[in-house]
Design a protein around this motif. Structure first.
Motif, PDB file in Angstrom:
ATOM      1  N   ILE A  74      10.603   4.658  16.348  1.00 14.71           N
ATOM      2  CA  ILE A  74      10.502   5.771  15.400  1.00 14.71           C
ATOM      3  C   ILE A  74      11.898   6.203  14.955  1.00 14.71           C
ATOM      4  CG2 ILE A  74       9.858   8.199  15.173  1.00 14.71           C
ATOM      5  CD1 ILE A  74       7.429   7.606  16.931  1.00 14.71           C
ATOM      6  N   ARG A  75      12.831   6.263  15.890  1.00 16.90           N
ATOM      7  CA  ARG A  75      14.210   6.623  15.519  1.00 16.90           C
ATOM      8  C   ARG A  75      14.804   5.580  14.582  1.00 16.90           C
ATOM      9  NH1 ARG A  75      17.585   9.972  13.541  1.00 16.90           N
ATOM     10  NH2 ARG A  75      19.766   9.632  14.165  1.00 16.90           N
ATOM     11  N   GLY A 197       6.515  10.513   9.228  1.00 13.56           N
ATOM     12  CA  GLY A 197       5.803  11.755   9.487  1.00 13.56           C
ATOM     13  C   GLY A 197       5.570  11.981  10.969  1.00 13.56           C
ATOM     14  N   CYS A 198       4.708  12.950  11.271  1.00 11.77           N
ATOM     15  CA  CYS A 198       4.416  13.270  12.666  1.00 11.77           C
ATOM     16  C   CYS A 198       3.672  12.143  13.368  1.00 11.77           C
ATOM     17  CB  CYS A 198       3.599  14.557  12.743  1.00 11.77           C
ATOM     18  SG  CYS A 198       4.472  16.026  12.153  1.00 11.77           S
ATOM     19  N   GLU A 202       4.899   6.823   6.232  1.00 10.80           N
ATOM     20  CA  GLU A 202       4.264   7.066   4.940  1.00 10.80           C
ATOM     21  C   GLU A 202       5.114   6.475   3.818  1.00 10.80           C
ATOM     22  OE1 GLU A 202       4.311  11.273   5.034  1.00 10.80           O
ATOM     23  OE2 GLU A 202       2.969  11.430   6.783  1.00 10.80           O
ATOM     24  N   GLY A 203       4.454   5.897   2.825  1.00 10.24           N
ATOM     25  CA  GLY A 203       5.196   5.305   1.720  1.00 10.24           C
ATOM     26  C   GLY A 203       4.471   5.414   0.395  1.00 10.24           C
ATOM     27  N   GLU A 204       5.245   5.333  -0.682  1.00 12.12           N
ATOM     28  CA  GLU A 204       4.710   5.345  -2.046  1.00 12.12           C
ATOM     29  C   GLU A 204       5.600   4.496  -2.945  1.00 12.12           C
ATOM     30  OE1 GLU A 204       2.953   9.851  -2.771  1.00 12.12           O
ATOM     31  OE2 GLU A 204       5.069   9.462  -3.174  1.00 12.12           O
ATOM     32  N   TRP A 205       5.000   3.813  -3.885  1.00  7.11           N
ATOM     33  CA  TRP A 205       5.709   3.318  -5.051  1.00  7.11           C
ATOM     34  C   TRP A 205       5.341   4.241  -6.207  1.00  7.11           C
ATOM     35  CZ3 TRP A 205       9.841   0.595  -5.446  1.00  7.11           C
ATOM     36  CH2 TRP A 205      10.097  -0.508  -4.620  1.00  7.11           C
TER      37      TRP A 205
END
Length: 275
Positions: A74-75, A197-198, A202-205
């Motif tokens: 995660i880091r 996120g927690c 999360e990703g978006e184009w």
């Protein structure tokens, strides 16, 4: 037709290091002299149109893998996201995963995480960054962007107990020559957004204009083979179906084929008996 999946052969450490140096040199020269226009500008403000978004779980309990390695992952993902979030890919530019992130090192804050090396689980600096390249590749398949370099996973690690995407829909990464490259051959501006996120990565184009099409990725010809030397292999082909915004079906196009060794013994149905 299946490509042969040969029995893994142990290479000497000297041969492995020589090959690594050779391919790394080739990649650095390519970055310098091939004349590609690489994406490098980051914009904090999000472009208005979401073309595709996806998220993947950060923490999974995996057999024989201590959870501390996943917390380290995660880091590592957080540090990589700082280099990628907001990157703008203008028409004609190429997104290069490793050119943007750079070499993961302890000095930069990266930690040891899980890696796969010749079918064995090992631990190394920056381990776990494949989750980011997997996410970006999967999202890209649902856009008008063009994947120009992607490396498939040579091993299928776990059975499909919780798989939600087709086998072979990810992209492995190994610095610097195992890259993920994506070219913008459209007239639109694209922007990548990624965030740890927690619970999920999360990703978006995003883009400055609406998406001209929508896409669905499917698999065909999926099967397992028992290899003559005693192991098992897995195979499939990926295609994507394309629709116009009004729902009109445009067509179907081939994406790639996948061939990998399994690190588990799959359940293979025996052939039907002759009547």
């Amino acid at each position: 037709m299946d490509k042969p999946v040969y029995q893994p052969v142990a290479r000497s450490k000297a041969r492995y290091q020589a090959a690594k140096l050779w391919h790394s040199g080739e990649r650095y020269l390519a970055w310098l002299f091939l004349g590609r226009h690489f994406a490098r500008d980051i914009q904090a403000e999000a472009l208005p149109q979401v073309h595709f978004q996806h998220e993947t779980v950060l923490l999974r309990e995996l057999k024989d893998v201590e959870m501390k390695w996943q917390y380290n992952k995660i880091r590592n993902l957080e540090l990589a996201a700082q280099k990628l979030d907001g990157i703008i890919v203008n028409p004609g530019e190429t997104f290069s995963y490793w050119k943007l992130i750079g070499r993961p090192t302890y000095k930069k804050g990266y930690l040891d995480g899980v890696m796969l090396q010749s079918g064995h689980v090992v631990h190394g600096c920056g381990g776990g960054l494949c989750q980011m390249s997997n996410l970006i590749y999967w999202m890209t398949l649902h856009t008008a962007l063009t994947v120009t370099e992607r490396h498939r996973h040579g091993y299928d690690v776990f059975p499909d107990s919780s798989r939600t995407q087709p086998f072979g829909s990810g992209a492995t990464c190994f610095f610097p020559y195992g890259d993920l490259m994506i070219k913008n051959e459209t007239t639109q501006i694209f922007q990548l957004r990624v965030h740890v996120g927690c619970k999920n990565l999360e990703g978006e184009w995003r883009s400055d204009k609406p998406a001209p099409y929508s896409y669905e990725v499917i698999e065909k010809n999926h099967h397992f083979n028992g290899e003559y030397w005693g192991g098992f292999s897995r195979h499939n082909e990926l295609y994507r179906r394309i629709w116009e915004p009004d729902g009109t079906f445009v067509g179907e196009e081939f994406i790639t084929e996948n061939h990998a060794l399994t690190m588990y013994a799959p359940l293979i149905e025996p052939p039907p008996e002759n009547p």
